[in-house]
Scaffold this motif. Sequence first.
Motif, PDB file in Angstrom:
ATOM      1  N   GLU A  66       0.830  -1.202   0.000  1.00 10.71           N
ATOM      2  CA  GLU A  66       0.000   0.000   0.000  1.00 10.71           C
ATOM      3  C   GLU A  66       0.864   1.252   0.000  1.00 10.71           C
ATOM      4  O   GLU A  66       1.755   1.397   0.833  1.00 10.71           O
ATOM      5  N   LYS A  86       0.815   5.511   0.118  1.00  7.80           N
ATOM      6  CA  LYS A  86       0.106   6.753   0.420  1.00  7.80           C
ATOM      7  C   LYS A  86       0.883   7.853  -0.287  1.00  7.80           C
ATOM      8  O   LYS A  86       2.063   8.087   0.023  1.00  7.80           O
ATOM      9  N   VAL A  96      -3.436   4.969  -1.919  1.00  2.00           N
ATOM     10  CA  VAL A  96      -4.290   5.914  -1.220  1.00  2.00           C
ATOM     11  C   VAL A  96      -3.734   7.305  -1.501  1.00  2.00           C
ATOM     12  O   VAL A  96      -2.538   7.545  -1.319  1.00  2.00           O
ATOM     13  N   HIS A  97      -4.598   8.194  -1.964  1.00  2.00           N
ATOM     14  CA  HIS A  97      -4.174   9.571  -2.249  1.00  2.00           C
ATOM     15  C   HIS A  97      -4.437  10.484  -1.052  1.00  2.00           C
ATOM     16  O   HIS A  97      -5.518  10.443  -0.459  1.00  2.00           O
ATOM     17  N   ALA A  98      -3.458  11.303  -0.737  1.00  2.00           N
ATOM     18  CA  ALA A  98      -3.572  12.262   0.357  1.00  2.00           C
ATOM     19  C   ALA A  98      -4.371  13.485  -0.103  1.00  2.00           C
ATOM     20  O   ALA A  98      -4.373  13.834  -1.288  1.00  2.00           O
ATOM     21  N   TRP A 105       0.004  17.200   2.938  1.00  2.00           N
ATOM     22  CA  TRP A 105       1.204  16.377   2.854  1.00  2.00           C
ATOM     23  C   TRP A 105       2.266  17.030   3.715  1.00  2.00           C
ATOM     24  O   TRP A 105       2.758  18.109   3.380  1.00  2.00           O
TER      25      TRP A 105
END
Length: 138
Positions: A69, A71, A112-114, A119
């Motif tokens: 996964e 991010k 998974v996109h922030a 960020w």
Amino acid sequence: MPLTLTVTEGVLPKGTEKATFAKLSDAMLKWHGLSGNTVLTPNIVGSIHVLPKESTFSGSAAASVVFIEWKVPSFAFANREVQEGYIAEATNIVHADSGGTHPVERIWINVVHAVDGAWGIAGRALTNAQLGEAVSSA
């Protein structure tokens, strides 16, 4: 860009998990055309979780599994060629590193996109534009 590698104990030979993690990280950079990028490379971070056999499942039954996964900001993995290429390569990396014994059907990868602007690097909340500028200037 955190990578979380979760594997069932015994899928990868003990002590080789770090090498697999590095290969997965290097492949992500390669597929984004960022190998050796001096801004992004040190911000590829993450963790390895090796779980006991009785703690991983597929189809509600105990099974050996691998979860990869990422991010990342929303501009990462946005290109279909990058998605397909990385997922194929990452699956092959884990399968090969398992000695060819772990079934590819039990290797899952997701991204998974922030939220833009959330960020955090070195105490600064960066937007996608700020990240993009920093990466492209390196």
